[in-house]
Motif scaffolding. Structure first.
Motif, short mmCIF file in Angstrom:
data_model
loop_
_atom_site.label_atom_id
_atom_site.label_comp_id
_atom_site.label_asym_id
_atom_site.label_seq_id
_atom_site.Cartn_x
_atom_site.Cartn_y
_atom_site.Cartn_z
N SER A 105 0.80 -1.17 0.04
CA SER A 105 0.00 -0.02 0.19
C SER A 105 0.80 1.15 -0.11
O SER A 105 0.65 2.24 -0.46
N GLN A 129 2.07 1.76 -3.43
CA GLN A 129 1.24 2.29 -4.45
C GLN A 129 1.17 3.70 -4.08
O GLN A 129 0.85 4.63 -4.94
N ASP A 130 1.23 4.17 -2.73
CA ASP A 130 0.87 5.58 -2.60
C ASP A 130 1.93 6.30 -3.28
O ASP A 130 2.06 7.62 -3.60
N TYR A 131 3.37 5.65 -3.14
CA TYR A 131 4.56 6.36 -3.86
C TYR A 131 4.20 6.37 -5.27
O TYR A 131 4.53 7.38 -5.74
N GLY A 156 1.05 8.80 -5.66
CA GLY A 156 1.38 10.20 -5.56
C GLY A 156 2.08 10.72 -6.78
O GLY A 156 1.71 11.97 -6.80
N ASN A 172 0.15 14.34 -6.40
CA ASN A 172 -0.39 14.61 -5.04
C ASN A 172 0.74 14.47 -3.99
O ASN A 172 1.09 13.53 -3.60
N ARG A 223 0.39 12.72 -0.79
CA ARG A 223 0.15 11.21 -0.62
C ARG A 223 1.47 10.68 -0.80
O ARG A 223 2.14 9.68 -0.30
N ALA A 237 4.33 8.30 2.07
CA ALA A 237 5.01 7.25 1.81
C ALA A 237 6.33 7.29 2.13
O ALA A 237 6.96 5.98 2.21
#
Length: 279
Positions: free
Chosen positions: A165, A168-170, A173, A178, A181, A185
């Motif tokens: 997760s 994924q944010d990395y 983002g 973003n 976000r 990360a």
């Protein structure tokens, strides 16, 4: 036979001829990587600074996520190549108990372009190593390591979803532009590095970004112009031990070999080795 069919046949023949060469090159890289890993570990425990120096890039950064207090917060203890060689010469590794020196795992987990990621485990420690190929020689560039609380401690993938997760944010983002976000990360002490080729001899320079620069680049737009259906994001969590984890992020534009640490219960990226995707 049509001209188009003849061209396709010639192309297929080239591919068939190149496949054994590709397998041979991969095998050679694997052998060379393992030789570097052996030199890195054995040089440390033998107090052989010359062997350790040959196995490490001059820009080496070796980090340990050490607990700071009782809240689960970590402090990244850091040493560069010069400090590591000095410690080896002083005999710190040589004085380690025999049980701590026993090699348990040496595994090349990923290799692409001129970057690779590996796990080395002994009775007393484990290390996630990110390596680069410099002038034809594999060298350790980034290391995230921990002492083992018990010699039997090993891989524990129960938090793989949480690690994935964060990766994924990395990625998202960056592609969404973003910054919040992306920031969530990253560890504040993130070290993001890219090996850039300098010449035909394969010599490289290391280009670096810290967390602030990456967040600023994300806020400025990042990869927002890449359509969602063209991103091709794939995340693989390869290993989790103690307070550390490693993962691979692949997209249509780039790949990242990532090392993460758990800080106050949250996984964050501390080391990133990346290259643009060329194939």
């Amino acid at each position: 036979m049509s001209i188009r069919l003849a061209r396709l046949c010639r192309f297929a023949l080239v591919l068939v001829c190149l496949m054994p060469l590709a397998r041979a090159n991969f095998a050679q890289d694997d052998d060379a990587l393992r030789a570097t890993l052996d030199a890195y570990v054995d040089g440390w425990y033998a107090g052989d600074a010359a062997r350790l120096e040959a196995a490490t890039h001059p820009d080496l950064i070796r980090r340990k996520p050490a607990l700071a207090g009782t809240s689960g917060a970590i402090q990244l203890e850091e040493i560069d190549q010069l400090g590591l060689l000095g410690a080896a010469r002083s005999g710190i590794g040589r004085r380690a108990p025999e049980a701590d020196r026993v090699r348990m795992t040496t595994e090349v987990l990923a290799q692409r372009g001129i970057s690779a990621m590996a796990l080395v485990e002994t009775g007393g420690t484990f290390s996630y190593l990110q390596l680069v190929k410099n002038a034809g020689r594999w060298q350790v560039l980034n290391a995230l390591w921990e002492p083992k609380l018990d010699p039997a401690d090993g891989r524990d993938m129960r938090e793989a979803d949480a690690v994935a997760s964060v990766v994924q944010d990395y990625a998202l983002g960056w592609y969404e532009g973003n910054a919040a976000r992306m920031q969530a990360a990253l560890h504040p002490a993130l070290l993001k590095r890219k090996p850039a080729l300098l010449n035909r001899a394969g010599e490289i320079r290391i280009e670096s970004l810290d967390a602030a620069a990456l967040i600023a680049a994300t806020r400025a737009g990042g990869g927002r112009n890449t359509p969602a259906d063209m991103r091709g994001i794939t995340v693989k969590v390869l290993d989790i031990r103690g307070r550390s984890a490693i993962a691979v992020l692949e997209t249509r534009d780039f790949f990242d070999f990532l090392a993460l640490a758990r800080d106050k219960g949250r996984w964050q990226i501390v080391n990133a080795l990346w290259e643009p995707t060329l194939d």
